[in-house]
Motif scaffolding. Sequence first.
Motif, PDB file in Angstrom:
ATOM      1  N   GLY A  50       0.567  -1.265  -0.192  1.00 14.09           N
ATOM      2  CA  GLY A  50      -0.247  -0.063  -0.082  1.00 14.09           C
ATOM      3  C   GLY A  50       0.980   1.175  -0.178  1.00 14.09           C
ATOM      4  N   ARG A  51       0.150   2.908   0.129  1.00 13.86           N
ATOM      5  CA  ARG A  51       1.263   3.637  -0.328  1.00 13.86           C
ATOM      6  C   ARG A  51      -0.176   4.602   0.680  1.00 13.86           C
ATOM      7  N   ILE A  52       0.855   5.313   0.817  1.00 15.83           N
ATOM      8  CA  ILE A  52       0.453   7.155   1.627  1.00 15.83           C
ATOM      9  C   ILE A  52       0.813   8.185   1.308  1.00 15.83           C
ATOM     10  N   ALA A  53       0.693   9.406   1.059  1.00 13.00           N
ATOM     11  CA  ALA A  53       0.655  10.119   0.749  1.00 13.00           C
ATOM     12  C   ALA A  53       1.511  10.976   1.851  1.00 13.00           C
ATOM     13  N   ILE A  54       2.784  12.401   1.679  1.00 15.72           N
ATOM     14  CA  ILE A  54       2.807  13.138   2.458  1.00 15.72           C
ATOM     15  C   ILE A  54       2.708  13.906   1.690  1.00 15.72           C
ATOM     16  N   HIS A  55       2.976  15.453   2.331  1.00  9.70           N
ATOM     17  CA  HIS A  55       2.753  16.738   2.067  1.00  9.70           C
ATOM     18  C   HIS A  55       2.727  17.892   2.298  1.00  9.70           C
ATOM     19  N   GLU A  56       3.213  18.733   1.939  1.00  9.92           N
ATOM     20  CA  GLU A  56       3.897  20.031   1.736  1.00  9.92           C
ATOM     21  C   GLU A  56       2.714  21.224   1.327  1.00  9.92           C
ATOM     22  N   LEU A  57       2.029  22.159   3.199  1.00  6.01           N
ATOM     23  CA  LEU A  57       1.210  22.937   3.003  1.00  6.01           C
ATOM     24  C   LEU A  57       1.945  24.223   3.188  1.00  6.01           C
ATOM     25  N   PHE A  58       1.867  25.108   1.323  1.00  4.17           N
ATOM     26  CA  PHE A  58       2.312  26.347   0.968  1.00  4.17           C
ATOM     27  C   PHE A  58       0.916  27.309   1.628  1.00  4.17           C
ATOM     28  N   MET A  59       1.229  27.712   2.774  1.00  2.00           N
ATOM     29  CA  MET A  59      -0.228  29.047   2.871  1.00  2.00           C
ATOM     30  C   MET A  59       0.842  30.840   3.060  1.00  2.00           C
ATOM     31  N   PRO A  60       0.701  31.372   2.216  1.00  2.00           N
ATOM     32  CA  PRO A  60       1.510  32.297   2.296  1.00  2.00           C
ATOM     33  C   PRO A  60       0.432  33.508   3.190  1.00  2.00           C
ATOM     34  N   ASP A  61       1.795  34.779   3.686  1.00  2.00           N
ATOM     35  CA  ASP A  61       0.932  35.326   4.882  1.00  2.00           C
ATOM     36  C   ASP A  61       1.678  36.787   4.208  1.00  2.00           C
ATOM     37  N   GLU A  62       1.251  37.903   4.724  1.00  2.00           N
ATOM     38  CA  GLU A  62       1.171  38.906   3.596  1.00  2.00           C
ATOM     39  C   GLU A  62       2.100  39.327   3.808  1.00  2.00           C
ATOM     40  N   LYS A  63       3.921  39.150   4.637  1.00  2.00           N
ATOM     41  CA  LYS A  63       5.357  39.227   3.418  1.00  2.00           C
ATOM     42  C   LYS A  63       5.262  38.091   2.484  1.00  2.00           C
ATOM     43  N   VAL A  64       4.742  36.860   3.097  1.00  2.00           N
ATOM     44  CA  VAL A  64       4.886  36.126   1.273  1.00  2.00           C
ATOM     45  C   VAL A  64       4.466  36.917   0.079  1.00  2.00           C
ATOM     46  N   LEU A  65       2.849  37.652   0.372  1.00  2.00           N
ATOM     47  CA  LEU A  65       2.161  38.011  -0.829  1.00  2.00           C
ATOM     48  C   LEU A  65       3.230  39.054  -1.215  1.00  2.00           C
ATOM     49  N   ASP A  66       3.486  39.727  -0.574  1.00  2.00           N
ATOM     50  CA  ASP A  66       4.240  41.349  -1.210  1.00  2.00           C
ATOM     51  C   ASP A  66       5.114  40.241  -2.249  1.00  2.00           C
ATOM     52  N   MET A  67       6.452  39.113  -1.148  1.00  2.00           N
ATOM     53  CA  MET A  67       7.558  38.846  -1.946  1.00  2.00           C
ATOM     54  C   MET A  67       6.886  38.491  -3.778  1.00  2.00           C
ATOM     55  N   ILE A  68       5.971  37.411  -3.645  1.00  2.00           N
ATOM     56  CA  ILE A  68       4.964  37.178  -5.058  1.00  2.00           C
ATOM     57  C   ILE A  68       5.581  38.033  -6.292  1.00  2.00           C
ATOM     58  N   THR A  69       4.163  39.543  -5.100  1.00  2.00           N
ATOM     59  CA  THR A  69       4.281  40.542  -5.830  1.00  2.00           C
ATOM     60  C   THR A  69       5.387  41.069  -6.101  1.00  2.00           C
ATOM     61  N   GLN A  70       6.771  40.756  -5.883  1.00  2.00           N
ATOM     62  CA  GLN A  70       7.821  41.724  -6.368  1.00  2.00           C
ATOM     63  C   GLN A  70       8.467  40.600  -7.062  1.00  2.00           C
ATOM     64  N   SER A  71       8.270  38.953  -7.607  1.00  2.00           N
ATOM     65  CA  SER A  71       8.875  38.202  -7.820  1.00  2.00           C
ATOM     66  C   SER A  71      10.403  38.202  -8.008  1.00  2.00           C
ATOM     67  N   VAL A  72      10.613  37.987  -6.328  1.00  2.00           N
ATOM     68  CA  VAL A  72      11.572  37.255  -5.865  1.00  2.00           C
ATOM     69  C   VAL A  72      12.003  35.779  -6.147  1.00  2.00           C
ATOM     70  N   PRO A  73      13.214  35.485  -5.980  1.00  2.00           N
ATOM     71  CA  PRO A  73      13.584  34.119  -6.688  1.00  2.00           C
ATOM     72  C   PRO A  73      12.842  32.956  -5.706  1.00  2.00           C
ATOM     73  N   LEU A  74      12.519  31.662  -5.977  1.00  2.00           N
ATOM     74  CA  LEU A  74      11.902  30.487  -5.359  1.00  2.00           C
ATOM     75  C   LEU A  74      12.868  30.582  -4.562  1.00  2.00           C
TER      76      LEU A  74
END
Length: 575
Positions: free
Chosen positions: A507-531
């Motif tokens: 059988g198999r089971i999933a492992i997860h990584e949940l990314f929930m951006p806050d205001e600071k990270v959303l500002d970084m997205i707008t500025q197109s910072v590197p991944l």
Amino acid sequence: MTQSSVQTKLPLGQVLLNRGVVTQEQIDTALKQQSAQGHNRLLGELLVELAYCSENQIAAALAEAYGLPYAPITPRLCDPEAVELLPREFLEEHIVLPMFKVFETLTVAVSEPANVFVMDEIRRLTDCRVQMVCATAKDIRATLQTYLPAANVFVIDEIIDDAALADFAMIENLPEDITDLEEVAGQSPVVKLVNYIIYSAVHENASDIHIEPDEKVLRVRYRVDGRLYEKMRPPWQMYAAIVSRIKIMADLDIAQRRLPQDGSIHVLVQSRPIDLRVSVMPGTYGEKVVIRVIDFRKMLTNLEALGFGYNNLTLFKKVISHPNGIVLVTGPTGSGKNTTLYAGLNELNNEQVNICTVEDPVECNIHGINQFEVHEGAGFNFANALRSLLRQDPDVIMVGEIRDRETANIAVQAALTGHLVLSTLHTNDAPGAITRLIDLGVAPYLVSASLVAALSQRLVRKICPNCKDEYEPSHAIGKLVEKWMGQKPTFFRGIGCKKCRNTGYSGRIAIHELFMPDEKVLDMITQSVPLKTLRAAAVANGMVPLHLDGLEKVAAGITTIDEILRVANVSEDLA
């Protein structure tokens, strides 16, 4: 009681009156209407049509009138083998349902017990004594639909043993004529072998079947828990007939051997509906066939069964309860993204919400959800379907996959205009969904304004519980895990046994990584910072990396450290 001893004791109308179901005035009205229609309609039908009583009340009254038992029929009350004793056409024409056979007595549910001629025919066809019970026509039809597949559904019921493979008749001379080949493909040995291949794949929880020709060798491999293993080597002489049989089932052109073909097969395996997606591609030694096995019972599950850790489960439920925005599930092909989306839709599904999906293809039908399948050949692609769907007053939209610039922009615009949009992307990690959307042509400020969360996932194999054993990994691995977790857990692995085919996993089971951006990270997205910068900020904001979520399952004795290192990209997290 046989059909010959069935005699009416009281008129139906009198029984209904005695039971207080209808009034004399209502019966008179129905009788007048029956007389006006030339007595072509049954009294019970007219009473139901006039809304004076229900079908169940009529069936119960008929049972009393004819001295028969009354039974509210459900599929659970019936033996599938009994249903097969009579031809499908006969059952559907006369609305009768064989329920079970005990010794030489066959119990049959009927909606019209007065029809003794049908009972005579049942006795002749089955060579059994017939015991009748009364049921509604609606219940009988619904149960028949459960046990009788549609015309394009194949019932996989001819099962053979592994040892019997050697007894198959050889087809020494491969026919060149298409008519001859079609005839051979329908012969019993070929049909039984193909049925066996499908049945075994479903029984062993295989996700894919590979039928591969080589020089004078034909092998069949199954993908189980993400890994391929050889199941059998059928006689090479049967190769052309096997491929033709699969093409016939998938409604493909058996004469076309130079171009790839795709199709689908709907089968019932032990009364379970299974979808098979067939891909045929010409190769050096002939056509290779790959069949994707889609088991609806496994796809339609809840979020709790998907392997979420407690915190990730709580957060993801919060994420999909947003009234608007876009939620992305990312990962490679075969990582369970669609299963997660279906589980999320199940969580949201209720009468107050209009949920619509656009898929290619629809992999699982969910009651209460409007599902639409794209048709690229007809110009009905994801973008066109999504554009039309926005005029269907949806609350929640699921897009099977965001593949191109147009689909990405429409999905983001939908998320910004009051809809919750769920979709999938192919990225290596959860923050990578940001750069993927930007690469597809979505403006960074629109990504920042619309994104609610991105979930990355992988499937890891679970340790076989039958041969699970404690062990000590290498010193380097132990130190690495201790560095990641701050402590060294107890390690387990499967030593291999017959139940897990000596792999140590089941059988198999999933492992997860949940990314929930806050205001600071959303500002970084707008500025197109590197991944890399974006990922570091996400981890600092509390995102649990994929490998650390996996290590929680290692510590719990669910999977092995080898599996986590195999599927999780840990290079950046080690820096």
